[in-house]
Scaffold this motif. Sequence first.
Motif, PDB file in Angstrom:
ATOM      1  N   LEU A  26      40.092  34.587  16.338  1.00 28.16           N
ATOM      2  CA  LEU A  26      39.291  34.241  15.174  1.00 28.16           C
ATOM      3  C   LEU A  26      37.855  34.068  15.668  1.00 28.16           C
ATOM      4  CD1 LEU A  26      40.077  31.765  12.361  1.00 28.16           C
ATOM      5  CD2 LEU A  26      37.840  31.768  13.435  1.00 28.16           C
ATOM      6  N   THR A  27      36.943  34.837  15.087  1.00 25.24           N
ATOM      7  CA  THR A  27      35.530  34.689  15.452  1.00 25.24           C
ATOM      8  C   THR A  27      34.747  34.240  14.233  1.00 25.24           C
ATOM      9  OG1 THR A  27      35.061  37.027  15.032  1.00 25.24           O
ATOM     10  CG2 THR A  27      35.617  36.422  17.291  1.00 25.24           C
ATOM     11  N   ASP A  28      33.881  33.270  14.448  1.00 27.36           N
ATOM     12  CA  ASP A  28      33.071  32.700  13.377  1.00 27.36           C
ATOM     13  C   ASP A  28      31.630  33.137  13.579  1.00 27.36           C
ATOM     14  OD1 ASP A  28      31.684  31.165  11.556  1.00 27.36           O
ATOM     15  OD2 ASP A  28      32.841  29.347  11.955  1.00 27.36           O
ATOM     16  N   HIS A  29      31.188  34.070  12.762  1.00 23.36           N
ATOM     17  CA  HIS A  29      29.838  34.628  12.885  1.00 23.36           C
ATOM     18  C   HIS A  29      28.844  33.986  11.923  1.00 23.36           C
ATOM     19  CE1 HIS A  29      31.651  38.700  14.408  1.00 23.36           C
ATOM     20  NE2 HIS A  29      31.919  37.695  15.209  1.00 23.36           N
ATOM     21  N   ARG A  30      29.259  32.967  11.186  1.00 21.20           N
ATOM     22  CA  ARG A  30      28.429  32.431  10.104  1.00 21.20           C
ATOM     23  C   ARG A  30      27.000  32.099  10.531  1.00 21.20           C
ATOM     24  NH1 ARG A  30      32.523  28.085   7.633  1.00 21.20           N
ATOM     25  NH2 ARG A  30      32.915  27.902   9.864  1.00 21.20           N
ATOM     26  N   ASN A  56      46.120  42.182  25.508  1.00 24.23           N
ATOM     27  CA  ASN A  56      47.060  42.322  24.390  1.00 24.23           C
ATOM     28  C   ASN A  56      46.372  42.174  23.034  1.00 24.23           C
ATOM     29  OD1 ASN A  56      49.294  42.568  26.110  1.00 24.23           O
ATOM     30  ND2 ASN A  56      49.471  40.355  26.292  1.00 24.23           N
ATOM     31  N   TYR A  57      45.059  42.102  23.026  1.00 19.84           N
ATOM     32  CA  TYR A  57      44.273  41.888  21.803  1.00 19.84           C
ATOM     33  C   TYR A  57      44.652  42.905  20.738  1.00 19.84           C
ATOM     34  CZ  TYR A  57      39.775  41.032  19.298  1.00 19.84           C
ATOM     35  OH  TYR A  57      38.784  40.728  18.398  1.00 19.84           O
ATOM     36  N   SER A  58      45.085  42.404  19.575  1.00 18.44           N
ATOM     37  CA  SER A  58      45.517  43.327  18.526  1.00 18.44           C
ATOM     38  C   SER A  58      44.993  42.970  17.136  1.00 18.44           C
ATOM     39  CB  SER A  58      47.045  43.391  18.474  1.00 18.44           C
ATOM     40  OG  SER A  58      47.574  42.123  18.130  1.00 18.44           O
ATOM     41  N   HIS A  59      44.719  41.682  16.885  1.00 21.00           N
ATOM     42  CA  HIS A  59      44.309  41.236  15.554  1.00 21.00           C
ATOM     43  C   HIS A  59      43.102  40.305  15.658  1.00 21.00           C
ATOM     44  CE1 HIS A  59      48.410  42.533  14.801  1.00 21.00           C
ATOM     45  NE2 HIS A  59      48.092  42.615  13.524  1.00 21.00           N
ATOM     46  N   ARG A  60      42.171  40.492  14.736  1.00 18.47           N
ATOM     47  CA  ARG A  60      41.014  39.608  14.708  1.00 18.47           C
ATOM     48  C   ARG A  60      40.679  39.223  13.284  1.00 18.47           C
ATOM     49  NH1 ARG A  60      36.599  44.072  16.641  1.00 18.47           N
ATOM     50  NH2 ARG A  60      37.272  45.648  15.191  1.00 18.47           N
ATOM     51  N   ALA A  61      40.439  37.944  13.117  1.00 16.31           N
ATOM     52  CA  ALA A  61      39.967  37.395  11.852  1.00 16.31           C
ATOM     53  C   ALA A  61      38.489  37.091  12.062  1.00 16.31           C
ATOM     54  CB  ALA A  61      40.732  36.129  11.496  1.00 16.31           C
ATOM     55  N   ILE A  62      37.647  37.670  11.224  1.00 14.71           N
ATOM     56  CA  ILE A  62      36.206  37.540  11.396  1.00 14.71           C
ATOM     57  C   ILE A  62      35.627  36.780  10.209  1.00 14.71           C
ATOM     58  CG2 ILE A  62      34.025  38.800  11.628  1.00 14.71           C
ATOM     59  CD1 ILE A  62      35.810  41.178  12.710  1.00 14.71           C
ATOM     60  N   ILE A  63      35.014  35.636  10.498  1.00 15.65           N
ATOM     61  CA  ILE A  63      34.291  34.891   9.476  1.00 15.65           C
ATOM     62  C   ILE A  63      32.895  35.504   9.440  1.00 15.65           C
ATOM     63  CG2 ILE A  63      33.570  32.627   8.637  1.00 15.65           C
ATOM     64  CD1 ILE A  63      36.630  32.909   9.194  1.00 15.65           C
ATOM     65  N   THR A  64      32.537  36.105   8.330  1.00 12.36           N
ATOM     66  CA  THR A  64      31.307  36.887   8.257  1.00 12.36           C
ATOM     67  C   THR A  64      30.061  36.010   8.320  1.00 12.36           C
ATOM     68  OG1 THR A  64      31.429  36.898   5.843  1.00 12.36           O
ATOM     69  CG2 THR A  64      32.342  38.803   6.994  1.00 12.36           C
ATOM     70  N   ALA A  65      28.996  36.608   8.845  1.00 11.45           N
ATOM     71  CA  ALA A  65      27.723  35.925   9.044  1.00 11.45           C
ATOM     72  C   ALA A  65      26.996  35.697   7.726  1.00 11.45           C
ATOM     73  CB  ALA A  65      26.841  36.753   9.974  1.00 11.45           C
ATOM     74  N   HIS A  66      26.243  34.619   7.691  1.00 12.69           N
ATOM     75  CA  HIS A  66      25.357  34.381   6.550  1.00 12.69           C
ATOM     76  C   HIS A  66      24.205  35.385   6.568  1.00 12.69           C
ATOM     77  CE1 HIS A  66      27.502  30.749   5.616  1.00 12.69           C
ATOM     78  NE2 HIS A  66      27.110  30.119   6.703  1.00 12.69           N
ATOM     79  N   ASN A  67      23.749  35.742   7.761  1.00 15.61           N
ATOM     80  CA  ASN A  67      22.622  36.657   7.932  1.00 15.61           C
ATOM     81  C   ASN A  67      23.080  38.091   7.650  1.00 15.61           C
ATOM     82  OD1 ASN A  67      21.024  38.617   9.695  1.00 15.61           O
ATOM     83  ND2 ASN A  67      19.746  36.780   9.816  1.00 15.61           N
ATOM     84  N   ALA A  78      32.929  46.466  14.436  1.00 14.73           N
ATOM     85  CA  ALA A  78      34.272  46.428  13.834  1.00 14.73           C
ATOM     86  C   ALA A  78      34.750  47.811  13.424  1.00 14.73           C
ATOM     87  CB  ALA A  78      34.275  45.487  12.634  1.00 14.73           C
ATOM     88  N   ASN A  79      33.835  48.732  13.209  1.00 13.55           N
ATOM     89  CA  ASN A  79      34.200  50.078  12.763  1.00 13.55           C
ATOM     90  C   ASN A  79      34.063  51.138  13.848  1.00 13.55           C
ATOM     91  OD1 ASN A  79      34.868  49.419  10.025  1.00 13.55           O
ATOM     92  ND2 ASN A  79      32.701  49.055   9.706  1.00 13.55           N
ATOM     93  N   CYS A  80      33.808  50.743  15.078  1.00 17.28           N
ATOM     94  CA  CYS A  80      33.669  51.734  16.147  1.00 17.28           C
ATOM     95  C   CYS A  80      35.027  52.313  16.522  1.00 17.28           C
ATOM     96  CB  CYS A  80      32.960  51.132  17.366  1.00 17.28           C
ATOM     97  SG  CYS A  80      33.933  49.988  18.358  1.00 17.28           S
ATOM     98  N   ASP A  81      35.018  53.419  17.230  1.00 17.55           N
ATOM     99  CA  ASP A  81      36.259  54.111  17.591  1.00 17.55           C
ATOM    100  C   ASP A  81      37.248  53.200  18.314  1.00 17.55           C
ATOM    101  OD1 ASP A  81      35.364  56.426  16.425  1.00 17.55           O
ATOM    102  OD2 ASP A  81      34.746  57.365  18.307  1.00 17.55           O
ATOM    103  N   ALA A  82      36.773  52.423  19.281  1.00 16.14           N
ATOM    104  CA  ALA A  82      37.677  51.562  20.050  1.00 16.14           C
ATOM    105  C   ALA A  82      38.310  50.488  19.171  1.00 16.14           C
ATOM    106  CB  ALA A  82      36.932  50.910  21.214  1.00 16.14           C
ATOM    107  N   SER A  83      37.613  50.088  18.126  1.00 16.86           N
ATOM    108  CA  SER A  83      38.139  49.058  17.227  1.00 16.86           C
ATOM    109  C   SER A  83      39.287  49.561  16.366  1.00 16.86           C
ATOM    110  CB  SER A  83      37.025  48.515  16.332  1.00 16.86           C
ATOM    111  OG  SER A  83      36.135  47.723  17.095  1.00 16.86           O
ATOM    112  N   ALA A  84      39.495  50.858  16.331  1.00 18.75           N
ATOM    113  CA  ALA A  84      40.589  51.410  15.536  1.00 18.75           C
ATOM    114  C   ALA A  84      41.942  50.891  16.025  1.00 18.75           C
ATOM    115  CB  ALA A  84      40.558  52.937  15.576  1.00 18.75           C
ATOM    116  N   ALA A  85      42.017  50.471  17.273  1.00 18.93           N
ATOM    117  CA  ALA A  85      43.256  49.937  17.830  1.00 18.93           C
ATOM    118  C   ALA A  85      43.501  48.487  17.402  1.00 18.93           C
ATOM    119  CB  ALA A  85      43.224  50.016  19.352  1.00 18.93           C
ATOM    120  N   LEU A  86      42.519  47.880  16.747  1.00 20.02           N
ATOM    121  CA  LEU A  86      42.608  46.481  16.344  1.00 20.02           C
ATOM    122  C   LEU A  86      42.743  46.367  14.828  1.00 20.02           C
ATOM    123  CD1 LEU A  86      39.636  45.171  18.513  1.00 20.02           C
ATOM    124  CD2 LEU A  86      42.077  45.016  19.068  1.00 20.02           C
ATOM    125  N   THR A  87      43.526  45.421  14.398  1.00 19.16           N
ATOM    126  CA  THR A  87      43.608  45.105  12.985  1.00 19.16           C
ATOM    127  C   THR A  87      42.631  43.979  12.711  1.00 19.16           C
ATOM    128  OG1 THR A  87      45.935  45.720  12.907  1.00 19.16           O
ATOM    129  CG2 THR A  87      45.129  44.296  11.136  1.00 19.16           C
TER     130      THR A  87
END
Length: 107
Positions: A26-30, A56-67, A78-87
């Motif tokens: 879980l990443t908090d970018h607020r 083993n990274y497979s899933h990420r919950a992203i708290i979107t930034a205010h900015n 989040a939309n790069c090619d390597a990120s396609a392996a992540l939910t």
Amino acid sequence: MNSAEFRAVFRYIKALLVITQASLVLTDHREMLPPSPADVAWLMHEWTPAVVRETNYSHRAIITAHNSQTRVEMAKVANCDASAALTAQFFTEVEPAVHWLRSIYIV
């Protein structure tokens, strides 16, 4: 945060993923300020591919930034090619993100 500090945070996350063998993040970018173009490129072309390959990274919950610029730059990652392996799921608050991660956690 300067570039060295920014990258140190992500290196630390990678080290934690390796040590704990965790797969959910879980990443908090607020409050995050926009990363530099060089740091965005580093995340897209170096950090994310390495973390996908080496952990083993497979899933990420992203708290979107205010900015809005931060949201744009981190969406690139989040939309790069390597990120396609992540939910990924995007949230505006922590509790729904935690709920989502708990719903997919398998012991």
